[in-house]
Design an enzyme around this catalytic site. Structure first.
Site, mmCIF file in Angstrom:
data_model
loop_
_atom_site.group_PDB
_atom_site.id
_atom_site.type_symbol
_atom_site.label_atom_id
_atom_site.label_comp_id
_atom_site.label_asym_id
_atom_site.label_seq_id
_atom_site.Cartn_x
_atom_site.Cartn_y
_atom_site.Cartn_z
ATOM 1 N N LEU A 170 -6.421 8.744 2.920
ATOM 2 C CA LEU A 170 -5.462 9.334 3.793
ATOM 3 C C LEU A 170 -4.266 8.333 4.447
ATOM 4 C CD1 LEU A 170 -7.634 11.659 5.916
ATOM 5 C CD2 LEU A 170 -6.265 12.361 3.831
ATOM 6 N N ASP A 171 -3.135 8.868 4.743
ATOM 7 C CA ASP A 171 -2.270 7.806 5.258
ATOM 8 C C ASP A 171 -2.711 7.534 6.470
ATOM 9 O OD1 ASP A 171 -0.498 8.043 2.929
ATOM 10 O OD2 ASP A 171 0.572 9.767 3.963
ATOM 11 N N LYS A 172 -2.004 6.430 7.160
ATOM 12 C CA LYS A 172 -2.286 5.700 8.584
ATOM 13 C C LYS A 172 -2.267 7.050 9.578
ATOM 14 C CE LYS A 172 -1.049 2.487 12.019
ATOM 15 N NZ LYS A 172 0.172 1.766 12.380
#
Length: 327
Positions: free
Chosen positions: A141-143
């Site tokens: 998942l993105d940050k």
């Protein structure tokens, strides 16, 4: 932490859609884990073969049916440090770990993020997981995207989960708030690859990897829509890129959403709420897969995080105040 030379052997096949495309561009798509500059360097060093013939010309045009091989040396960091970082565990047994990732957490160490990542936390939480590639991380998942992820605690479990991911058996559903009032759901079927000029971003590109996102409307407001989205594929930044592509970027997305869009007549409290929401409004709400050992179909859900809930309440109140048709 020390450096070590790893010898890598990569293979892939060009597809008919690559007819006339340059070798370096096709490699950037097929081997997206490596930078364009590194791939170009490998071509020039004679590390790349096309149909068993060494090719040293990055601009060589392809026919679209070639077998491509890379045999190269890669200097890599062997060890990452284990760090005692709290993990929100949703489910755990001897085979897998399901977590609810908060915002501001990078999944895997990289340039500028060598510590404080989920991988560093896993090395501490699961003894021996350093023996598994990427410490068992199956998908990312993105940050600033919150929500559910599954981690494998054994190589067999990782292989089984990756296979489900690649065969599209694994179910991943998200919730998001986007700009604009959408009247109905739909599907975005548009290939995604590296942005032609901005290396850290992705974009819809004609010769890129196929990407499919399904979406439906949960609730619509006068200038926003609350969506449920389901992925058929898992390209980097896929939902963010696809929603921006159809002119409904996610609220708070710094990379693909542009400046904050303020609805006409919005009060100061709502304006402050919008401007202070400084991440993409995206949450991995549901994750489903077959357990790699028992074969049981498992489904996990994660509630919306507090900041997402507050934003949802704010856009709902704004819509109730001004009416859904006042765009």
């Amino acid at each position: 932490m020390s450096d070590n030379i790893k010898f890598i052997h990569l293979t892939a096949s060009a597809e008919p859609r690559h007819f006339g495309a340059r070798l370096d561009q096709v490699l950037a798509e097929l081997f997206s884990d490596y930078s364009r500059s590194r791939l170009k360097e490998w071509i020039q060093q004679g590390k790349v073969s096309v149909d068993d013939d060494v090719c040293t010309v990055p601009r060589q045009k392809l026919k679209g049916d070639e077998k491509i091989e890379i045999n190269a040396e890669l200097v890599q960091e062997v060890y990452h440090q284990a760090e005692d970082i709290d993990i929100n565990v949703v489910f755990e047994d001897e085979h897998i770990l399901v977590i609810n990732k908060p915002r501001d957490v990078v999944v895997h160490p990289g340039a500028g993020n060598t510590s404080g990542t989920l991988l560093n936390a896993l090395l501490s939480h699961v003894p021996g997981i350093e023996q598994i590639p990427r410490a068992g991380i199956v998908h990312r998942l993105d940050k600033d995207t919150t929500g559910l992820m599954v981690v494998a605690k054994s190589l067999l479990a990782q292989n089984a989960l990756v296979e489900q991911l690649q065969s599209r058996e694994m179910g991943r559903e998200y919730e998001a708030i986007c700009y604009g009032t959408m009247v109905a759901g739909g599907t975005v079927d548009a290939p995604i690859g590296r942005h032609p000029t901005k290396r850290t971003l992705m974009a819809v590109r004609e010769l890129a990897k196929p990407a499919v996102t399904h979406y439906r409307v949960i609730e619509k407001f006068r200038a926003f829509t609350h969506l449920r989205l389901k992925l058929d594929t898992g390209r980097t930044h896929q939902i963010r890129v696809h929603m921006a592509h159809i002119k409904h970027p996610l609220v708070g997305d710094p990379a693909y959403g542009g400046r904050t869009r303020l609805p006409k007549g919005a009060d100061e409290e709502f304006i402050t709420c919008l401007r202070s929401f400084n991440r993409q409004a995206l949450h991995a709400a549901q994750l489903s897969f077959f357990h790699p050992e028992s074969g049981e179909w498992l489904t996990f859900q994660a509630p919306l995080p507090e900041d997402f809930q507050k934003l949802l309440i704010a856009v709902r109140q704004d819509s109730e105040t001004h009416g859904i048709d006042e765009l």
